[in-house]
Design a protein around this motif. Sequence first.
Motif, PDB file in Angstrom:
ATOM      1  N   TYR A 170      -7.113   1.392  -4.194  1.00  0.00           N
ATOM      2  CA  TYR A 170      -6.470   2.315  -3.260  1.00  0.00           C
ATOM      3  C   TYR A 170      -7.260   2.413  -1.954  1.00  0.00           C
ATOM      4  N   THR A 171      -8.585   2.318  -2.031  1.00  0.00           N
ATOM      5  CA  THR A 171      -9.399   2.382  -0.810  1.00  0.00           C
ATOM      6  C   THR A 171      -9.110   1.193   0.102  1.00  0.00           C
ATOM      7  N   ASP A 172      -8.891   0.023  -0.489  1.00  0.00           N
ATOM      8  CA  ASP A 172      -8.561  -1.164   0.312  1.00  0.00           C
ATOM      9  C   ASP A 172      -7.168  -1.053   0.919  1.00  0.00           C
TER      10      ASP A 172
ATOM     11  N   PHE B  71      -4.288   2.097   7.408  1.00  0.00           N
ATOM     12  CA  PHE B  71      -4.832   3.167   8.249  1.00  0.00           C
ATOM     13  C   PHE B  71      -4.438   4.574   7.794  1.00  0.00           C
ATOM     14  N   VAL B  72      -4.616   4.832   6.498  1.00  0.00           N
ATOM     15  CA  VAL B  72      -4.450   6.172   5.936  1.00  0.00           C
ATOM     16  C   VAL B  72      -5.641   6.440   5.024  1.00  0.00           C
ATOM     17  N   SER B  73      -5.750   7.651   4.497  1.00  0.00           N
ATOM     18  CA  SER B  73      -6.858   7.972   3.598  1.00  0.00           C
ATOM     19  C   SER B  73      -6.539   7.498   2.182  1.00  0.00           C
ATOM     20  N   PRO B  74      -7.580   7.230   1.384  1.00  0.00           N
ATOM     21  CA  PRO B  74      -7.338   6.878  -0.022  1.00  0.00           C
ATOM     22  C   PRO B  74      -6.566   7.973  -0.758  1.00  0.00           C
ATOM     23  N   GLY B  75      -6.811   9.245  -0.389  1.00  0.00           N
ATOM     24  CA  GLY B  75      -6.076  10.351  -0.999  1.00  0.00           C
ATOM     25  C   GLY B  75      -4.580  10.261  -0.726  1.00  0.00           C
ATOM     26  N   THR B  76      -4.224   9.818   0.478  1.00  0.00           N
ATOM     27  CA  THR B  76      -2.814   9.641   0.830  1.00  0.00           C
ATOM     28  C   THR B  76      -2.176   8.576  -0.062  1.00  0.00           C
ATOM     29  N   VAL B  77      -2.897   7.482  -0.272  1.00  0.00           N
ATOM     30  CA  VAL B  77      -2.378   6.410  -1.135  1.00  0.00           C
ATOM     31  C   VAL B  77      -2.168   6.944  -2.544  1.00  0.00           C
ATOM     32  N   HIS B  78      -3.135   7.705  -3.040  1.00  0.00           N
ATOM     33  CA  HIS B  78      -3.032   8.269  -4.389  1.00  0.00           C
ATOM     34  C   HIS B  78      -1.816   9.200  -4.495  1.00  0.00           C
TER      35      HIS B  78
END
Length: 154
Positions: A26-28, A34-41
Amino acid sequence: MDKNSEIDNVDLKILSLLMDNAGIAYTDIAKEIFVSPGTVHVRMKKLEQLGIVKGSHLSIDYARLGYDVTAFLGIYLEKSSFYDQAVKELQEIPEVVNVHYTTGNYSMFVKIICKDTQHLRQVLHDKIQKVSGIQRTETSISLEESINRNIKLF
């Protein structure tokens, strides 16, 4: 779908990256779009709750494990009302990996994976032909799979 669950370009970008590489962190993904890993989660949780993402799957080369025959079966049912029972019984046959309810010539289209043609014969004769409601089948053996991919979303 309510207003908060609409799919946007961020969701589509996340899905596209995961379809190319289900193992990407998710960090990658976050760095790439160009968003935060939290957004992906959070977005992935939303996509799972909406039923768009249904888990993840390993892609396995069955031939390297000794399963050299992939076959497709066109199945004719005696009556379409036998479909649900046939699916229930086909679910119990480990070699059956996909089942589709279809229009056209066949009632169902099924993909099976076997070790060799003898194993295929045994599955067809001893398992598939004994499923309730199956009138007859037509079998095609795959010689090679040239394309196996997801559709492009973005």
